[in-house]
Design a protein around this motif. Structure first.
Motif, PDB file in Angstrom:
ATOM      1  N   MET A   1       1.125  -1.278  -0.025  1.00 52.91           N
ATOM      2  CA  MET A   1      -0.057  -0.101   0.104  1.00 52.91           C
ATOM      3  C   MET A   1       0.746   1.193  -0.074  1.00 52.91           C
ATOM      4  SD  MET A   1      -3.023   1.019   2.545  1.00 52.91           S
ATOM      5  CE  MET A   1      -3.906  -0.760   2.574  1.00 52.91           C
ATOM      6  N   ARG A   2       0.423   2.163  -0.852  1.00 52.51           N
ATOM      7  CA  ARG A   2       1.378   3.454  -0.855  1.00 52.51           C
ATOM      8  C   ARG A   2       1.259   4.232   0.574  1.00 52.51           C
ATOM      9  NH1 ARG A   2      -1.313   6.229  -6.062  1.00 52.51           N
ATOM     10  NH2 ARG A   2      -3.125   4.858  -4.915  1.00 52.51           N
ATOM     11  N   VAL A   5      -1.916   6.613   0.876  1.00 54.31           N
ATOM     12  CA  VAL A   5      -2.943   6.002   1.042  1.00 54.31           C
ATOM     13  C   VAL A   5      -2.995   5.467   2.521  1.00 54.31           C
ATOM     14  CG1 VAL A   5      -4.434   3.997   0.749  1.00 54.31           C
ATOM     15  CG2 VAL A   5      -3.337   5.046  -1.157  1.00 54.31           C
ATOM     16  N   ARG A   6      -1.977   5.099   3.019  1.00 58.84           N
ATOM     17  CA  ARG A   6      -1.945   4.579   4.568  1.00 58.84           C
ATOM     18  C   ARG A   6      -2.013   5.838   5.408  1.00 58.84           C
ATOM     19  NH1 ARG A   6      -3.241   0.993   7.223  1.00 58.84           N
ATOM     20  NH2 ARG A   6      -2.612  -0.394   5.458  1.00 58.84           N
ATOM     21  N   VAL A  34      -3.648  11.276  -2.686  1.00 57.40           N
ATOM     22  CA  VAL A  34      -3.874  10.009  -3.206  1.00 57.40           C
ATOM     23  C   VAL A  34      -4.300   9.938  -4.720  1.00 57.40           C
ATOM     24  CG1 VAL A  34      -4.805   7.784  -3.104  1.00 57.40           C
ATOM     25  CG2 VAL A  34      -4.597   9.090  -0.897  1.00 57.40           C
ATOM     26  N   VAL A  38      -6.239   3.470  -7.637  1.00 53.93           N
ATOM     27  CA  VAL A  38      -5.868   2.909  -6.488  1.00 53.93           C
ATOM     28  C   VAL A  38      -5.755   1.264  -6.829  1.00 53.93           C
ATOM     29  CG1 VAL A  38      -6.498   4.656  -5.300  1.00 53.93           C
ATOM     30  CG2 VAL A  38      -8.202   2.792  -5.602  1.00 53.93           C
ATOM     31  N   THR A  39      -4.847   0.681  -6.046  1.00 52.27           N
ATOM     32  CA  THR A  39      -5.297  -0.952  -6.098  1.00 52.27           C
ATOM     33  C   THR A  39      -6.252  -1.244  -5.391  1.00 52.27           C
ATOM     34  OG1 THR A  39      -4.048  -1.363  -4.035  1.00 52.27           O
ATOM     35  CG2 THR A  39      -2.496  -0.987  -5.903  1.00 52.27           C
ATOM     36  N   GLU A  41      -6.411  -3.447  -3.078  1.00 53.31           N
ATOM     37  CA  GLU A  41      -6.157  -3.416  -1.727  1.00 53.31           C
ATOM     38  C   GLU A  41      -6.241  -2.158  -1.008  1.00 53.31           C
ATOM     39  OE1 GLU A  41      -2.360  -4.230   1.436  1.00 53.31           O
ATOM     40  OE2 GLU A  41      -1.906  -4.016  -0.642  1.00 53.31           O
ATOM     41  N   GLU A  42      -5.766  -1.049  -1.825  1.00 53.17           N
ATOM     42  CA  GLU A  42      -6.066   0.168  -1.096  1.00 53.17           C
ATOM     43  C   GLU A  42      -7.451   0.788  -1.233  1.00 53.17           C
ATOM     44  OE1 GLU A  42      -1.677   2.209  -2.860  1.00 53.17           O
ATOM     45  OE2 GLU A  42      -3.448   2.146  -4.147  1.00 53.17           O
ATOM     46  N   LEU A  46      -9.469   2.191   1.918  1.00 51.94           N
ATOM     47  CA  LEU A  46     -10.152   3.431   1.739  1.00 51.94           C
ATOM     48  C   LEU A  46     -11.422   3.354   2.382  1.00 51.94           C
ATOM     49  CD1 LEU A  46      -8.136   4.601  -1.396  1.00 51.94           C
ATOM     50  CD2 LEU A  46      -7.871   5.599   0.876  1.00 51.94           C
TER      51      LEU A  46
END
Length: 99
Positions: A1-2, A5-6, A34, A38-39, A41-42, A46
């Motif tokens: 995760m970027r 985003v975190r 952001v 987004v992935t 997972e992200e 989110l």
């Protein structure tokens, strides 16, 4: 995760529109960092950030950001019975599947 985003996820749910202006501006700054897409997972992470109201349009921006994930049309996001934004997100996924 970027990291950006975190940082947004770690800040917790969006504040209500009646929150202090400084908190709202901080949240806006985190959201602006952001970039899409987004992935998957992200997107899942989110989806936990929605607050209870629109937060001056930030909730819509977040929803559209989540929808940039590659699996957005078939994803299921964490339900939260007291959060209308998560319900809306899942309803939009269901509607996309009906096309």
């Amino acid at each position: 995760m970027r990291p950006e985003v975190r940082d947004l996820v770690d800040a917790g749910p969006f504040p209500d529109e009646d929150a202090d202006e400084e908190i709202i501006e901080r949240t806006q700054g985190l959201l602006d960092r952001v970039t899409s897409p987004v992935t998957d997972e992200e997107a899942q992470a989110l989806a936990t950030v929605f607050g209870q109201d629109n937060c001056y349009g930030m909730s819509w921006a977040l929803l559209h950001l989540i929808e940039t994930a590659p699996g957005a049309r078939t994803a299921r996001y964490p339900a939260h019975p007291e959060n209308p934004w998560r319900e809306l997100l899942n309803n939009r996924v269901r509607a996309a599947g009906e096309d």
